[in-house]
Write a protein that holds these residues in place. Structure first.
Motif, PDB file in Angstrom:
ATOM      1  N   ALA A 292      -3.373  12.988   2.025  1.00 15.27           N
ATOM      2  CA  ALA A 292      -2.698  12.258   0.955  1.00 15.27           C
ATOM      3  C   ALA A 292      -3.046  10.768   1.002  1.00 15.27           C
ATOM      4  O   ALA A 292      -3.420  10.165  -0.015  1.00 15.27           O
ATOM      5  N   LYS A 293      -2.931  10.152   2.180  1.00 16.55           N
ATOM      6  CA  LYS A 293      -3.205   8.722   2.284  1.00 16.55           C
ATOM      7  C   LYS A 293      -4.675   8.414   2.032  1.00 16.55           C
ATOM      8  O   LYS A 293      -5.019   7.477   1.302  1.00 16.55           O
TER       9      LYS A 293
ATOM     10  N   ALA B 100      -2.080   5.273  -7.309  1.00 16.38           N
ATOM     11  CA  ALA B 100      -3.548   5.281  -7.233  1.00 16.38           C
ATOM     12  C   ALA B 100      -4.125   6.135  -8.362  1.00 16.38           C
ATOM     13  O   ALA B 100      -5.108   5.750  -9.004  1.00 16.38           O
ATOM     14  N   GLU B 101      -3.499   7.292  -8.614  1.00 19.15           N
ATOM     15  CA  GLU B 101      -3.964   8.154  -9.707  1.00 19.15           C
ATOM     16  C   GLU B 101      -3.769   7.476 -11.057  1.00 19.15           C
ATOM     17  O   GLU B 101      -4.611   7.603 -11.959  1.00 19.15           O
TER      18      GLU B 101
ATOM     19  N   ARG C  76       0.826  -1.207   0.000  1.00 20.18           N
ATOM     20  CA  ARG C  76       0.000   0.000   0.000  1.00 20.18           C
ATOM     21  C   ARG C  76       0.858   1.255   0.000  1.00 20.18           C
ATOM     22  O   ARG C  76       0.565   2.231  -0.702  1.00 20.18           O
TER      23      ARG C  76
ATOM     24  N   ALA D  16      -5.487   8.898  -1.687  1.00 18.08           N
ATOM     25  CA  ALA D  16      -5.035   7.770  -2.520  1.00 18.08           C
ATOM     26  C   ALA D  16      -6.006   6.602  -2.410  1.00 18.08           C
ATOM     27  O   ALA D  16      -6.336   5.959  -3.420  1.00 18.08           O
ATOM     28  N   GLN D  17      -6.477   6.322  -1.197  1.00 16.10           N
ATOM     29  CA  GLN D  17      -7.429   5.230  -1.035  1.00 16.10           C
ATOM     30  C   GLN D  17      -8.731   5.521  -1.778  1.00 16.10           C
ATOM     31  O   GLN D  17      -9.263   4.657  -2.482  1.00 16.10           O
TER      32      GLN D  17
ATOM     33  N   GLY E  61       2.497   7.505  -6.401  1.00 18.00           N
ATOM     34  CA  GLY E  61       1.334   8.079  -7.056  1.00 18.00           C
ATOM     35  C   GLY E  61       0.595   7.107  -7.959  1.00 18.00           C
ATOM     36  O   GLY E  61       0.004   7.510  -8.970  1.00 18.00           O
TER      37      GLY E  61
ATOM     38  N   THR F 205      -9.197   7.524  -4.334  1.00 19.32           N
ATOM     39  CA  THR F 205      -8.986   7.503  -5.783  1.00 19.32           C
ATOM     40  C   THR F 205      -9.107   6.087  -6.313  1.00 19.32           C
ATOM     41  O   THR F 205      -9.752   5.840  -7.344  1.00 19.32           O
ATOM     42  N   THR F 206      -8.494   5.121  -5.610  1.00 15.82           N
ATOM     43  CA  THR F 206      -8.633   3.717  -5.992  1.00 15.82           C
ATOM     44  C   THR F 206     -10.085   3.266  -5.882  1.00 15.82           C
ATOM     45  O   THR F 206     -10.601   2.558  -6.756  1.00 15.82           O
TER      46      THR F 206
ATOM     47  N   LEU G 109       2.212   2.020  -3.432  1.00 13.27           N
ATOM     48  CA  LEU G 109       1.237   2.701  -4.280  1.00 13.27           C
ATOM     49  C   LEU G 109       1.148   4.182  -3.917  1.00 13.27           C
ATOM     50  O   LEU G 109       1.082   5.056  -4.809  1.00 13.27           O
ATOM     51  N   GLU G 110       1.151   4.492  -2.620  1.00 13.54           N
ATOM     52  CA  GLU G 110       1.036   5.887  -2.180  1.00 13.54           C
ATOM     53  C   GLU G 110       2.261   6.700  -2.582  1.00 13.54           C
ATOM     54  O   GLU G 110       2.141   7.814  -3.114  1.00 13.54           O
TER      55      GLU G 110
END
Length: 318
Positions: free
Chosen positions: A291-292, A118-119, A109, A295-296, A116, A298-299, A112-113
């Motif tokens: 931010a965290k 997730a975007e 995880r 990202a979650q 970037g 966005t996914t 991925l963060e």
């Protein structure tokens, strides 16, 4: 002692909701394309003679299971040991394979963060939908939803998340953040932005628009002179619902008819929030910081789009 608990060896039984959901999502998620997006950032060999990394597709499937069912890292590890359906979805055979521990799930995880990704996952899903002709170009709907955050101060720092804020909606105060989205006219999310809860919805409008939309629909939270000026300057048809201002006595019937016509079209924009909060159960932030959590989410919105269009994707596959 029997093998009845192993998938494929038990007698015929009813398909559960979880099994049906995982079968449907397994068909529509573009696994190979998403793996190709992540692969350049994923370690190929163990460092300093360490163990070989887990297969990338396994980790991606486990990551998506966390989003769909709300598992924590330790909870996800235990669920893989306890629930055969989840192991089958990932592709793990307990008699042959090792199950990733919670530290491995956490590191994936963070990978991925930090990169970037997730975007990029969201963008790749959008590319798949556009190539399939499933994204409408007739206009956009913009909206925002509140995501609650923990207000507890019983933490090491003895304070709440400094990036979250409070806002008042109606007569109730909320502490957390906002997810601002732009969707097409069928409710498929096309752009996402994240802010603290105290940021007004209309201040994020320009970040959500591409500039070539023929029409923009929004609720009365976007009824501000600067919003109307931006839409007029870009030549975009203004379909923002209007407020009734104090002392207004003329044109009330026309105002109601206009708002009602906008609301009928804009209702589809709420479908993504319904899947996010009711289907996937995401109503409260899990991590600290925008931010965290961004990202979650966005996914999650990428997976929401696939869920909303799953039947259309099946027909195209057939």
């Amino acid at each position: 002692m029997t093998f009845a608990e192993e998938p494929g060896l038990s007698r015929k039984r009813k398909e559960t909701k979880r099994e049906r959901f995982l079968r449907e999502m397994d068909r529509v998620v573009p696994w190979k394309r998403l793996v190709d997006v992540i692969a350049p950032c994923y370690p190929q060999k163990g460092t300093l003679g360490g163990r070989k990394p887990m297969p990338l597709e396994w980790m991606l499937r486990i990551h998506f299971l966390q989003q769909w069912f709300g598992y924590s890292d330790p909870g996800m590890e235990e669920a893989l040991y306890e629930i055969p359906v989840l192991r089958q979805f990932v592709g793990i055979d307990l008699g042959r394979d090792l199950i990733p521990d919670e530290s491995t799930i956490l590191r994936f995880r963070r990978l991925l963060e930090q990169n970037g990704l997730a975007e990029r996952i969201f963008a790749e899903v959008q590319a798949v939908l556009r190539e399939s002709g499933l994204i409408l170009q007739e206009g956009k709907m913009v909206d925002a939803t509140l995501i609650h955050a923990s207000g507890s101060t019983k933490k090491r720092e003895r304070k709440r998340d400094p990036e979250m804020r409070s806002t008042k909606k109606g007569n109730q105060w909320h502490f957390g953040m906002k997810a601002h989205v732009a969707t097409d006219l069928q409710g498929i999310v096309d752009a996402v932005e994240f802010t603290s809860a105290n940021i007004p919805d209309h201040q994020v409008l320009e970040d959500l628009l591409a500039g070539d939309e023929p029409v923009v629909l929004a609720d009365r939270g976007y009824d501000y002179p600067q919003v109307h000026a931006v839409l007029a300057e870009r030549g975009i048809q203004d379909a923002v619902a209007r407020r009734r201002y104090p002392g207004q006595k003329t044109g009330l019937e026309a105002l109601k008819r206009f708002n009602r016509s906008v609301a009928r079209l804009r209702a589809r924009g709420e479908h993504a929030f319904r899947v996010l909060k009711c289907q996937f159960g995401y109503r409260k932030t899990r991590y600290r910081g925008l931010a965290k959590n961004g990202a979650q989410m966005t996914t999650l919105f990428a997976l929401v789009n696939l869920y909303l269009l799953r039947k259309e994707l099946w027909r195209l596959q057939a």
